[in-house]
Structure formats: C-alpha cells, structure tokens
Design a protein around this motif. Structure first.
Motif, PDB file in Angstrom:
ATOM      1  N   PRO A 194       0.942 -14.442   5.841  1.00 60.52           N
ATOM      2  CA  PRO A 194       0.640 -13.115   4.932  1.00 60.52           C
ATOM      3  C   PRO A 194       1.589 -12.096   5.059  1.00 60.52           C
ATOM      4  CG  PRO A 194      -0.254 -13.166   7.277  1.00 60.52           C
ATOM      5  CD  PRO A 194       0.311 -14.550   7.203  1.00 60.52           C
ATOM      6  N   LEU A 195       2.704 -12.319   5.655  1.00 59.40           N
ATOM      7  CA  LEU A 195       3.681 -11.033   5.640  1.00 59.40           C
ATOM      8  C   LEU A 195       4.630 -10.936   4.272  1.00 59.40           C
ATOM      9  CD1 LEU A 195       5.816 -11.572   9.118  1.00 59.40           C
ATOM     10  CD2 LEU A 195       3.976 -10.135   8.469  1.00 59.40           C
ATOM     11  N   THR A 196       4.760 -11.857   3.585  1.00 57.97           N
ATOM     12  CA  THR A 196       5.460 -11.799   2.213  1.00 57.97           C
ATOM     13  C   THR A 196       4.408 -11.249   1.387  1.00 57.97           C
ATOM     14  OG1 THR A 196       6.867 -13.780   2.732  1.00 57.97           O
ATOM     15  CG2 THR A 196       6.634 -12.991   0.452  1.00 57.97           C
ATOM     16  N   PRO A 197       3.199 -11.728   1.245  1.00 56.43           N
ATOM     17  CA  PRO A 197       2.134 -11.230   0.237  1.00 56.43           C
ATOM     18  C   PRO A 197       2.221  -9.601   0.443  1.00 56.43           C
ATOM     19  CG  PRO A 197       1.209 -13.168   0.899  1.00 56.43           C
ATOM     20  CD  PRO A 197       2.466 -12.871   1.757  1.00 56.43           C
TER      21      PRO A 197
ATOM     22  N   MET B 202       2.778  -6.704  -1.975  1.00 56.67           N
ATOM     23  CA  MET B 202       1.886  -5.641  -2.353  1.00 56.67           C
ATOM     24  C   MET B 202       2.195  -4.523  -2.239  1.00 56.67           C
ATOM     25  SD  MET B 202      -0.520  -7.334  -3.860  1.00 56.67           S
ATOM     26  CE  MET B 202      -1.958  -5.913  -3.783  1.00 56.67           C
ATOM     27  N   VAL B 203       2.878  -3.967  -0.907  1.00 57.11           N
ATOM     28  CA  VAL B 203       3.225  -2.532  -0.733  1.00 57.11           C
ATOM     29  C   VAL B 203       4.238  -2.129  -1.723  1.00 57.11           C
ATOM     30  CG1 VAL B 203       4.388  -1.300   0.971  1.00 57.11           C
ATOM     31  CG2 VAL B 203       2.606  -2.866   1.909  1.00 57.11           C
ATOM     32  N   GLN B 204       5.184  -3.050  -2.128  1.00 57.39           N
ATOM     33  CA  GLN B 204       6.256  -2.706  -2.984  1.00 57.39           C
ATOM     34  C   GLN B 204       5.543  -2.567  -4.566  1.00 57.39           C
ATOM     35  OE1 GLN B 204       9.494  -2.148  -2.287  1.00 57.39           O
ATOM     36  NE2 GLN B 204       9.722  -1.131  -4.538  1.00 57.39           N
ATOM     37  N   GLN B 205       4.432  -3.321  -4.712  1.00 58.95           N
ATOM     38  CA  GLN B 205       3.812  -3.055  -6.071  1.00 58.95           C
ATOM     39  C   GLN B 205       3.126  -1.779  -6.117  1.00 58.95           C
ATOM     40  OE1 GLN B 205       1.427  -6.475  -6.972  1.00 58.95           O
ATOM     41  NE2 GLN B 205       0.675  -5.809  -9.042  1.00 58.95           N
ATOM     42  N   MET B 206       2.344  -1.474  -4.913  1.00 55.23           N
ATOM     43  CA  MET B 206       1.655  -0.235  -4.870  1.00 55.23           C
ATOM     44  C   MET B 206       2.258   0.852  -5.229  1.00 55.23           C
ATOM     45  SD  MET B 206      -0.731  -0.750  -1.734  1.00 55.23           S
ATOM     46  CE  MET B 206      -1.282   1.035  -1.737  1.00 55.23           C
ATOM     47  N   GLN B 207       3.750   1.095  -4.662  1.00 54.08           N
ATOM     48  CA  GLN B 207       4.635   2.052  -4.931  1.00 54.08           C
ATOM     49  C   GLN B 207       5.301   1.964  -6.365  1.00 54.08           C
ATOM     50  OE1 GLN B 207       7.610   1.441  -1.857  1.00 54.08           O
ATOM     51  NE2 GLN B 207       6.556   2.811  -0.448  1.00 54.08           N
ATOM     52  N   ASP B 208       5.495   0.585  -6.851  1.00 51.30           N
ATOM     53  CA  ASP B 208       6.188   0.619  -8.113  1.00 51.30           C
ATOM     54  C   ASP B 208       5.061   1.013  -9.231  1.00 51.30           C
ATOM     55  OD1 ASP B 208       8.597   0.041  -7.055  1.00 51.30           O
ATOM     56  OD2 ASP B 208       8.356  -2.163  -7.451  1.00 51.30           O
TER      57      ASP B 208
ATOM     58  N   CYS C 194       4.447   5.535   3.864  1.00 49.07           N
ATOM     59  CA  CYS C 194       3.516   4.333   4.397  1.00 49.07           C
ATOM     60  C   CYS C 194       3.977   3.124   4.096  1.00 49.07           C
ATOM     61  CB  CYS C 194       2.119   4.464   3.812  1.00 49.07           C
ATOM     62  SG  CYS C 194       1.001   5.776   4.431  1.00 49.07           S
ATOM     63  N   GLY C 195       4.879   2.704   3.004  1.00 48.91           N
ATOM     64  CA  GLY C 195       5.278   1.813   2.695  1.00 48.91           C
ATOM     65  C   GLY C 195       6.591   1.569   3.574  1.00 48.91           C
ATOM     66  N   SER C 196       7.349   2.635   3.996  1.00 47.75           N
ATOM     67  CA  SER C 196       8.547   2.183   4.748  1.00 47.75           C
ATOM     68  C   SER C 196       8.010   2.058   6.051  1.00 47.75           C
ATOM     69  CB  SER C 196       9.192   3.927   4.873  1.00 47.75           C
ATOM     70  OG  SER C 196      10.289   3.589   5.667  1.00 47.75           O
ATOM     71  N   ILE C 197       6.792   2.489   6.648  1.00 43.93           N
ATOM     72  CA  ILE C 197       6.571   2.062   7.929  1.00 43.93           C
ATOM     73  C   ILE C 197       5.826   0.653   7.943  1.00 43.93           C
ATOM     74  CG2 ILE C 197       4.608   2.666   9.751  1.00 43.93           C
ATOM     75  CD1 ILE C 197       4.805   5.492   8.679  1.00 43.93           C
ATOM     76  N   ILE C 198       5.063   0.248   6.671  1.00 43.63           N
ATOM     77  CA  ILE C 198       4.737  -1.059   6.753  1.00 43.63           C
ATOM     78  C   ILE C 198       5.769  -2.234   6.548  1.00 43.63           C
ATOM     79  CG2 ILE C 198       3.478  -2.519   5.238  1.00 43.63           C
ATOM     80  CD1 ILE C 198       1.727  -0.243   4.436  1.00 43.63           C
ATOM     81  N   ARG C 199       7.170  -1.737   5.778  1.00 42.42           N
ATOM     82  CA  ARG C 199       8.121  -2.678   5.591  1.00 42.42           C
ATOM     83  C   ARG C 199       8.860  -2.798   7.357  1.00 42.42           C
ATOM     84  NH1 ARG C 199       8.575  -0.539   0.607  1.00 42.42           N
ATOM     85  NH2 ARG C 199       9.738   1.241   1.286  1.00 42.42           N
ATOM     86  N   GLU C 200       8.794  -1.720   7.825  1.00 42.66           N
ATOM     87  CA  GLU C 200       9.657  -1.588   9.425  1.00 42.66           C
ATOM     88  C   GLU C 200       8.556  -2.415  10.046  1.00 42.66           C
ATOM     89  OE1 GLU C 200      10.776   1.374  12.724  1.00 42.66           O
ATOM     90  OE2 GLU C 200       9.874   2.285  10.956  1.00 42.66           O
TER      91      GLU C 200
END
Length: 486
Positions: free
Chosen positions: A289-292, A296-302, A318-324
């Motif tokens: 599930p990590l890649t999806p 999804m986080v990147q898509q939400m930002q874009d 939030c995206g930065s925290i999630i990616r970290e």
C-alpha cells in the motif's frame, strides 16, 4: 548394573579360586609322587618279603636252639651231664633246679650269670618259651617235668644281625613315613584353607570395591542418559577419575554439550526461519500500500485548484509528513526484506584492513583507533556483506555513548589459520540479561530501530563460516570478537 556387578565379583572370585585349586592339585600331586618313592607297593612288598626272610631265619635259629635244649634236658634226665656240654646250636647253657638255683653251666664261667636271668611263668611243665632276646641273641627256657630248668642262649650271626637291623630300620622308616605322609596331607589341606581363606575374603572385598568403582560411573551414565532423554540438557556426569571411565564420562559430557549446542542451533534456526517468514510477510503487506498512498498524496497536491493558500499550505505540510513517514516505512520494509531474504554472497579476494578503513571513514566526525595487523593475508569474502557488518558494529559502538572511544584491531591467528577482528568501545555497556539476547531478531534496547541489525550481522558472519562473540560490562563498554577462516 547390579547384575554386572555380581558377574564382575563372581569373575574375580573365579580368577582367584581357580589358580589356587590348580596350585593345590599340583602340590598334592607332587606330595603324593614324593611320598610314593618310599610308600609304593614295590617298597611295601620288598619290605614284607625281607621281614619274612628275617623271621624265617630267626625261626630257624630258635628251632635249632630249642632242639639243643631238649637234647640237653634228655642228657640231664639220663644222668649224662658230660653230654650236656656238647652243644652245637647254643653258645651258653644253664641247668637250674626247681628253685632256679644254677646247678651247672656251659661254659662254666657263665654259671653266675644265671642269677640275672628273667624266667617266664609257665602254665605247664615240659614247656618251651622265649626267656628273653634282643637284637644280638636268642634265649629260650625249657622246664622239665621235675621242675628243673634248662636255659640256652644263641648269639645271632653278624649277617643276620645286620639284616635284622636293616629290616627293622626300614620298617620303622616306612611306618614313620606313613605317619608323616598323613600329617603332610592334613597340613597341606589346612595350609591351603588358612592361606586361601584370607585371599578369598580379600578378593571378595576387592571385587566388590572395583566392581562398584566400575559400575557406579556406568550407573551415573545410564541415569544421565535417562535425564537427557527427558530433556535435561544441563545435567553432566561428575568426573571421578582420569582413567578410561573418566575419559568415557568426559566423552559423554562433550557429546551432551555438542547435542545441546546443536539443539540450540536448531532452535535458533527455527526461530530465525520463523522471524524471516514474519519479516517477509510484513514487508509484503506493508510495501504494497505504500506506493498507492504516496501517489495519492502527490495527486491530492497536484489536483488542488482552489485559492485557499492556507489549505494549500496544509496539504503541502501533510504531504511532506506523509512522504517522510512513507520513507521510514520503506526503510523498514527494506530491513524486513533484507532480513527475510539475504542476498547470495559473492566471494572475492580482498584485504580486510582496507574494508575496515573504508567503513571507518564514513564516521570521520568521531575518533576511531586502529590496531591493524599488517601481515593480514588476502582472503575471499563478500565486500558488501562485510561492509554492512562493520557499519552496524561501528554505529552501535559510537551510539553506546557520546564520548565512547572505539578501537578496531585485526590479528592473524597462524595456528588456527584464522583472522580475528575486535571492535571494542568504552561506552555504557550491555546489561547481562540483555547480552544473551542481542542477536535475536526484533530485540533492541534502543529507542529507534527494529532490532534486526545484529541478527543480520550474525547471519552474514555465519554464512562466511565465521564466528562472533560478545562480552560486555555495564559502565565499561562492549567488545565484539569476529573470526574468519583464511
């Protein structure tokens, strides 16, 4: 074991008794052979024949003397005393009256000797009895019907006296020898009993003692085997001697230690296999599930097209925290994957000192001391795998304390044909209850990490046919010792 002990005692008694019986048999046989020299049938027959000959000769001498006495008695009765003195078969003749007074003697000078004669008592007159004799003479007395006495004495010939003495001596010797033979036989039996009874008792005591010394360790071995079957791997047989029994006890203890070590290795392998399976499943379940999520986080930002800058900033944060966090999870997944499926080793000749210096250079901010053996040979190992080992050990040493000093030393063990590496620090050390578990997967005393580092280190070293050991004392630091065959 009691049956074995009884058999051992019986065997020792048999070995004690049988030689004694053999000795007694030969001693008895030798005694009988020796006695047979003087007590055999031929000697007995010869002695009896000699006695008969001597007795016959004595009888002839007595008959001749008796005839002479009767002749002299007739001359006295016929008043022809002159004929009395014509004795052919007597050396001395006496004529005594009924009161035993000497009337006449031949030779005449022997008349007074009649007083010393001991005459026998007759039951009737006209009798002839032996009036006394010794080994030299025969003396007979004849009482005539009128009560008068005629006594004759005949001296035995020298040959007859010698033969008589020899036969009598031989008879006495044989009788004495027969008496001594009986005593010797009894003495031999008594001596055998007196001598062998203590020996038999001593053999019984010694047999019991040695049987116990032999069977007791065997009983302990049997008891130890039963406890081993029941799962008591800590039990050891006490070493009571340094003989073959002691060597057997040492061999048994060594065997139990080997079996215990093998069992521990099997248990460790089973646990490791279980942990690896868990790591594989976790890596798979977490990785999928990590890649999806990241996409999804990147898509939400874009795809956000709104004009709310605060919301856009929140999405970015939030995206930065999630990616970290996803990055941390990916790192964790890699550790799980590495632990679950170690890559195949690629052995190639290399210089271990160079690898250690390369890894130490990654930590240039801290001082690391080196005591590297310049004579360390080039041998085959997986550079990347051992690089990972030393990275982990050096990081652990540096993290043990902010002021910990780290020393890395290498040494060639010529006799063992091995290379020894020591990574030591002066950090806080490891508590004894944690020291025995540091190579277990997912065990860690740190606030960060999954506790897989040392488990992976141990596995890499073992795949190189090496060994790793650790000693530590709280407050004095930790010392890891690695060794590899060259």
């Amino acid at each position: 074991m009691k049956t074995l002990r009884s058999k051992f005692i019986a065997l020792l008694l048999a070995l004690t008794i049988l030689p004694g019986l053999v000795i007694a048999f030969f001693a008895q046989n030798l005694l009988e052979q020796t006695l047979a020299i003087g007590l055999n049938d031929e000697v007995q027959a010869g002695l009896e024949a000699a006695l008969l000959v001597v007795q016959k000769q004595h009888a002839q001498e007595r008959e001749a003397l008796a005839a002479e006495l009767r002749r002299a008695a007739r001359h006295i009765q016929n008043n022809t005393v002159a004929q009395f003195e014509r004795a052919d078969s007597a050396d001395v003749l006496w004529w005594l009256d009924s009161t035993r007074h000497a009337l006449h003697a031949w030779p005449a000078e022997m008349k007074n000797a009649a007083r010393a004669l001991a005459l026998p008592q007759f039951t009737r007159r006209d009798s002839l009895l032996e009036a006394g004799s010794d080994s030299l003479v025969i003396r007979l007395a004849y009482q005539m019907p009128n009560g008068a006495w005629v006594i004759g004495q005949r001296t035995l010939t020298e040959d007859l006296r010698r033969q008589t003495a020899q036969v009598l001596n031989a008879a006495q010797y044989v009788n004495l020898l027969d008496l001594v033979a009986g005593r010797l036989r009894r003495s031999l039996g008594f001596t055998f009993l007196v001598v062998y009874a203590p020996i038999l008792l001593l053999s019984l005591v010694m047999g019991w003692y040695f049987a116990r010394r032999i069977t007791k360790p065997l009983e302990e071995l049997a008891a130890a085997t039963r406890r081993l079957v029941q799962g008591d791997w800590q039990y050891r047989v006490a070493l009571r001697s340094h003989d073959e029994i002691g060597e057997m006890a040492l061999a048994f203890n060594a065997m139990v230690s080997d079996l215990q070590r093998q069992q521990e290795q099997v248990i460790a392998l089973e646990k490791m296999a279980a942990w690896r399976e868990i790591a594989r499943v976790l890596a798979h379940e977490i990785k999928n599930p990590l890649t999806p999520i990241q996409l999804m986080v990147q898509q939400m930002q874009d795809e956000y097209r709104g004009a709310n800058d605060d919301y856009r900033a929140m999405l970015k944060k939030c995206g930065s925290i999630i990616r970290e966090e996803i990055s941390k999870l990916q790192k964790l997944v890699r550790e799980f994957s590495d632990f679950a499926r170690m890559p195949e080793l690629h052995l190639a000749p290399g210089q271990l000192n160079e690898l250690i210096k390369e890894v130490a250079a990654l930590h240039a901010s801290r001082v690391i001391k080196f005591e590297l053996d310049a004579k360390l040979p080039i041998f085959a190992f997986d550079w990347e795998a051992l690089r990972r080992v030393f990275i982990n050990l050096i990081q652990n040493a540096l993290q043990s304390s902010a002021t910990a000093e780290v020393t890395i030393s290498t040494k060639l063990l010529v006799i063992e044909n091995r290379v020894e590496i020591v990574v030591a620090d002066t950090g806080s050390g490891i508590a004894p209850e944690n020291l025995r578990r540091i190579f277990e997967p997912y065990f860690s005393t740190k606030k960060f990490g999954m506790g897989l580092g040392l488990a992976i280190v141990k596995r890499i070293i073992e795949e190189h046919n090496g060994a790793i050991a650790v000693t530590s004392k709280v407050g004095n630091g930790t010392r890891f010792v690695l060794s590899f065959p060259t």
